[in-house]
Motif scaffolding. Sequence first.
Motif, PDB file in Angstrom:
ATOM      1  N   GLU A   1       0.232  32.683  14.837  1.00 32.07           N
ATOM      2  CA  GLU A   1       0.786  33.928  14.378  1.00 32.07           C
ATOM      3  C   GLU A   1       1.171  33.835  12.936  1.00 32.07           C
ATOM      4  O   GLU A   1       0.942  34.639  12.311  1.00 32.07           O
ATOM      5  CB  GLU A   1       2.273  33.945  15.124  1.00 32.07           C
ATOM      6  CG  GLU A   1       3.013  35.250  14.605  1.00 32.07           C
ATOM      7  CD  GLU A   1       4.123  35.391  15.050  1.00 32.07           C
ATOM      8  OE1 GLU A   1       4.799  36.397  15.267  1.00 32.07           O
ATOM      9  OE2 GLU A   1       4.868  34.286  15.580  1.00 32.07           O
ATOM     10  N   THR A   2       1.468  32.470  12.336  1.00 31.45           N
ATOM     11  CA  THR A   2       2.049  32.397  10.779  1.00 31.45           C
ATOM     12  C   THR A   2       1.450  30.999  10.331  1.00 31.45           C
ATOM     13  O   THR A   2       1.202  30.199  11.300  1.00 31.45           O
ATOM     14  CB  THR A   2       3.186  32.763  10.746  1.00 31.45           C
ATOM     15  OG1 THR A   2       3.534  32.579   9.411  1.00 31.45           O
ATOM     16  CG2 THR A   2       3.976  31.616  11.768  1.00 31.45           C
ATOM     17  N   GLY A   3       1.428  31.086   9.130  1.00 34.82           N
ATOM     18  CA  GLY A   3       1.044  29.890   8.486  1.00 34.82           C
ATOM     19  C   GLY A   3       2.285  28.963   8.183  1.00 34.82           C
ATOM     20  O   GLY A   3       2.019  27.873   7.717  1.00 34.82           O
ATOM     21  N   VAL A   4       3.469  29.554   8.497  1.00 31.54           N
ATOM     22  CA  VAL A   4       4.748  28.813   8.143  1.00 31.54           C
ATOM     23  C   VAL A   4       5.402  28.745   9.557  1.00 31.54           C
ATOM     24  O   VAL A   4       5.636  30.129   9.965  1.00 31.54           O
ATOM     25  CB  VAL A   4       5.713  29.696   7.046  1.00 31.54           C
ATOM     26  CG1 VAL A   4       6.933  28.621   6.968  1.00 31.54           C
ATOM     27  CG2 VAL A   4       4.891  29.296   5.742  1.00 31.54           C
ATOM     28  N   THR A   5       5.686  27.722  10.099  1.00 33.13           N
ATOM     29  CA  THR A   5       6.469  27.555  11.306  1.00 33.13           C
ATOM     30  C   THR A   5       7.811  26.784  11.038  1.00 33.13           C
ATOM     31  O   THR A   5       7.753  26.053   9.998  1.00 33.13           O
ATOM     32  CB  THR A   5       5.640  26.664  12.582  1.00 33.13           C
ATOM     33  OG1 THR A   5       5.307  25.682  11.720  1.00 33.13           O
ATOM     34  CG2 THR A   5       4.443  27.351  12.768  1.00 33.13           C
ATOM     35  N   GLN A   6       8.667  27.235  11.950  1.00 34.94           N
ATOM     36  CA  GLN A   6      10.161  26.798  11.877  1.00 34.94           C
ATOM     37  C   GLN A   6      10.532  26.357  13.175  1.00 34.94           C
ATOM     38  O   GLN A   6      10.262  27.189  14.039  1.00 34.94           O
ATOM     39  CB  GLN A   6      11.013  27.695  11.240  1.00 34.94           C
ATOM     40  CG  GLN A   6      10.907  28.022   9.685  1.00 34.94           C
ATOM     41  CD  GLN A   6      11.963  29.018   9.050  1.00 34.94           C
ATOM     42  OE1 GLN A   6      11.646  30.062   8.503  1.00 34.94           O
ATOM     43  NE2 GLN A   6      13.227  28.333   9.087  1.00 34.94           N
ATOM     44  N   THR A   7      11.230  25.329  13.363  1.00 34.07           N
ATOM     45  CA  THR A   7      11.954  24.908  14.605  1.00 34.07           C
ATOM     46  C   THR A   7      13.168  24.184  14.624  1.00 34.07           C
ATOM     47  O   THR A   7      13.241  23.829  13.209  1.00 34.07           O
ATOM     48  CB  THR A   7      11.036  23.870  15.268  1.00 34.07           C
ATOM     49  OG1 THR A   7      10.874  22.833  14.533  1.00 34.07           O
ATOM     50  CG2 THR A   7       9.692  24.474  15.792  1.00 34.07           C
ATOM     51  N   PRO A   8      14.155  24.512  15.324  1.00 34.72           N
ATOM     52  CA  PRO A   8      13.972  25.491  16.382  1.00 34.72           C
ATOM     53  C   PRO A   8      14.170  26.859  15.786  1.00 34.72           C
ATOM     54  O   PRO A   8      14.706  27.166  14.705  1.00 34.72           O
ATOM     55  CB  PRO A   8      15.302  25.131  17.314  1.00 34.72           C
ATOM     56  CG  PRO A   8      16.185  24.489  16.131  1.00 34.72           C
ATOM     57  CD  PRO A   8      15.593  23.890  15.161  1.00 34.72           C
ATOM     58  N   ARG A   9      13.867  27.693  16.584  1.00 37.15           N
ATOM     59  CA  ARG A   9      14.301  29.084  16.335  1.00 37.15           C
ATOM     60  C   ARG A   9      15.668  29.494  16.394  1.00 37.15           C
ATOM     61  O   ARG A   9      16.047  30.586  15.671  1.00 37.15           O
ATOM     62  CB  ARG A   9      13.428  30.192  17.260  1.00 37.15           C
ATOM     63  CG  ARG A   9      11.830  29.909  17.101  1.00 37.15           C
ATOM     64  CD  ARG A   9      11.306  30.344  15.620  1.00 37.15           C
ATOM     65  NE  ARG A   9      11.836  31.697  15.464  1.00 37.15           N
ATOM     66  CZ  ARG A   9      10.769  32.947  15.934  1.00 37.15           C
ATOM     67  NH1 ARG A   9       9.844  32.592  16.494  1.00 37.15           N
ATOM     68  NH2 ARG A   9      11.239  34.281  15.490  1.00 37.15           N
ATOM     69  N   HIS A  10      16.477  28.898  17.309  1.00 41.88           N
ATOM     70  CA  HIS A  10      17.920  29.076  17.508  1.00 41.88           C
ATOM     71  C   HIS A  10      18.499  27.678  17.721  1.00 41.88           C
ATOM     72  O   HIS A  10      17.837  26.929  18.393  1.00 41.88           O
ATOM     73  CB  HIS A  10      18.295  30.150  18.961  1.00 41.88           C
ATOM     74  CG  HIS A  10      17.386  31.317  18.674  1.00 41.88           C
ATOM     75  ND1 HIS A  10      18.260  32.214  18.320  1.00 41.88           N
ATOM     76  CD2 HIS A  10      16.129  31.961  19.286  1.00 41.88           C
ATOM     77  CE1 HIS A  10      17.053  33.516  18.522  1.00 41.88           C
ATOM     78  NE2 HIS A  10      15.933  32.873  19.012  1.00 41.88           N
ATOM     79  N   LEU A  11      19.705  27.840  16.927  1.00 39.66           N
ATOM     80  CA  LEU A  11      20.665  26.486  17.168  1.00 39.66           C
ATOM     81  C   LEU A  11      22.168  26.959  17.074  1.00 39.66           C
ATOM     82  O   LEU A  11      22.502  27.651  16.170  1.00 39.66           O
ATOM     83  CB  LEU A  11      20.143  25.755  15.989  1.00 39.66           C
ATOM     84  CG  LEU A  11      20.959  24.367  15.720  1.00 39.66           C
ATOM     85  CD1 LEU A  11      20.704  23.393  17.145  1.00 39.66           C
ATOM     86  CD2 LEU A  11      20.621  23.723  14.558  1.00 39.66           C
ATOM     87  N   VAL A  12      22.739  26.309  18.203  1.00 40.07           N
ATOM     88  CA  VAL A  12      24.117  26.492  18.214  1.00 40.07           C
ATOM     89  C   VAL A  12      24.800  25.027  17.890  1.00 40.07           C
ATOM     90  O   VAL A  12      24.243  24.137  18.835  1.00 40.07           O
ATOM     91  CB  VAL A  12      24.656  27.332  19.524  1.00 40.07           C
ATOM     92  CG1 VAL A  12      26.334  27.000  19.690  1.00 40.07           C
ATOM     93  CG2 VAL A  12      24.035  28.289  19.871  1.00 40.07           C
ATOM     94  N   MET A  13      25.608  24.788  17.111  1.00 40.67           N
ATOM     95  CA  MET A  13      26.131  23.623  16.747  1.00 40.67           C
ATOM     96  C   MET A  13      27.676  23.821  16.447  1.00 40.67           C
ATOM     97  O   MET A  13      28.222  24.558  15.821  1.00 40.67           O
ATOM     98  CB  MET A  13      25.300  22.984  15.889  1.00 40.67           C
ATOM     99  CG  MET A  13      25.334  23.557  14.347  1.00 40.67           C
ATOM    100  SD  MET A  13      24.320  22.661  13.210  1.00 40.67           S
ATOM    101  CE  MET A  13      25.406  21.136  12.825  1.00 40.67           C
ATOM    102  N   GLY A  14      28.330  22.543  16.850  1.00 36.81           N
ATOM    103  CA  GLY A  14      29.639  22.666  16.483  1.00 36.81           C
ATOM    104  C   GLY A  14      30.088  22.028  15.152  1.00 36.81           C
ATOM    105  O   GLY A  14      29.068  21.584  14.488  1.00 36.81           O
ATOM    106  N   MET A  15      31.162  22.013  14.509  1.00 32.67           N
ATOM    107  CA  MET A  15      31.539  21.841  13.097  1.00 32.67           C
ATOM    108  C   MET A  15      31.185  20.358  13.111  1.00 32.67           C
ATOM    109  O   MET A  15      30.904  19.957  11.885  1.00 32.67           O
ATOM    110  CB  MET A  15      32.765  22.382  12.803  1.00 32.67           C
ATOM    111  CG  MET A  15      32.659  23.734  12.611  1.00 32.67           C
ATOM    112  SD  MET A  15      34.281  24.278  11.914  1.00 32.67           S
ATOM    113  CE  MET A  15      35.439  24.146  12.884  1.00 32.67           C
ATOM    114  N   THR A  16      31.377  19.458  13.971  1.00 34.06           N
ATOM    115  CA  THR A  16      31.093  18.085  13.888  1.00 34.06           C
ATOM    116  C   THR A  16      29.827  17.366  14.110  1.00 34.06           C
ATOM    117  O   THR A  16      29.479  16.464  13.980  1.00 34.06           O
ATOM    118  CB  THR A  16      32.167  17.338  14.795  1.00 34.06           C
ATOM    119  OG1 THR A  16      31.764  17.728  16.200  1.00 34.06           O
ATOM    120  CG2 THR A  16      33.564  17.647  14.138  1.00 34.06           C
ATOM    121  N   ASN A  17      28.804  18.357  14.633  1.00 30.18           N
ATOM    122  CA  ASN A  17      27.422  17.926  14.871  1.00 30.18           C
ATOM    123  C   ASN A  17      26.623  17.508  13.456  1.00 30.18           C
ATOM    124  O   ASN A  17      26.946  18.114  12.400  1.00 30.18           O
ATOM    125  CB  ASN A  17      26.802  18.966  15.621  1.00 30.18           C
ATOM    126  CG  ASN A  17      27.431  19.107  17.149  1.00 30.18           C
ATOM    127  OD1 ASN A  17      27.237  20.300  17.735  1.00 30.18           O
ATOM    128  ND2 ASN A  17      27.998  18.204  17.474  1.00 30.18           N
TER     129      ASN A  17
END
Lengths: 118, 114
Positions: free
Chosen positions: A1-17
């Motif tokens: 689809e694209t020449g530029v990929t990003q992972t992950p698409r979604h990320l949930v993290m705590g403040m200490t992670n």
Amino acid sequence: ETGVTQTPRHLVMGMTNKKSLKCEQHLGHNAMYWYKQSAKKPLELMFVYSLEERVENNSVPSRFSPECPNSSHLFLHLHTLQPEDSALYLCASSQEKGGGLAGVNEQFFGPGTRLTVL
Amino acid sequence: AQTVTQSQPEMSVQEAETVTLSCTYDTSESNYYLFWYKQPPSRQMILVIRQEAYKQQNATENRFSVNFQKAAKSFSLKISDSQLGDTAMYFCALRGGSQGNLIFGKGTKLSVKP
């Protein structure tokens, strides 16, 4: 689809992670960028790498740490983030003339990582 | 400092009609470049059209054209024969001199209605 990929698409993290965002470009470009996109605010440039060297840092907090091991990969390491860091993080790449940043070539963007900090 | 201002947070247009999105900018650079980017709901940002400041002729890409008024520091985007797929956020961006980064406006959300 694209020449530029990003992972992950979604990320949930705590403040200490500690987490990392990854960007990969398949376009043979020599410059890569990290942008932050928050609601109702303009895109903000965070980091620029040209020929794998960081050439600009717009006073981003140290809890964001970029890494560019080669011209195709760009990482954004995250630690002890704040809830206000929740945003869409976009990676982009471009081919700059002569290795510097004086060219006019367009930047190609990845789809982004939607980050939520709890 | 370089700035980009988009004064229309949201706009809507009927399918097949024409719509114009406004953008003004400020820069002290003599040599700079202007861009319009489109970000559909899927979030992939793509370039729509670009303009070199030293060129007087307005750029055109199929149904997309710009009205570049250098003295007024205005760079509007006209979309002709609007299509449902044109629904997206549109960002005006400025790149000045030797700076590699783009300065973006806040964006205009365009909705094309059937």
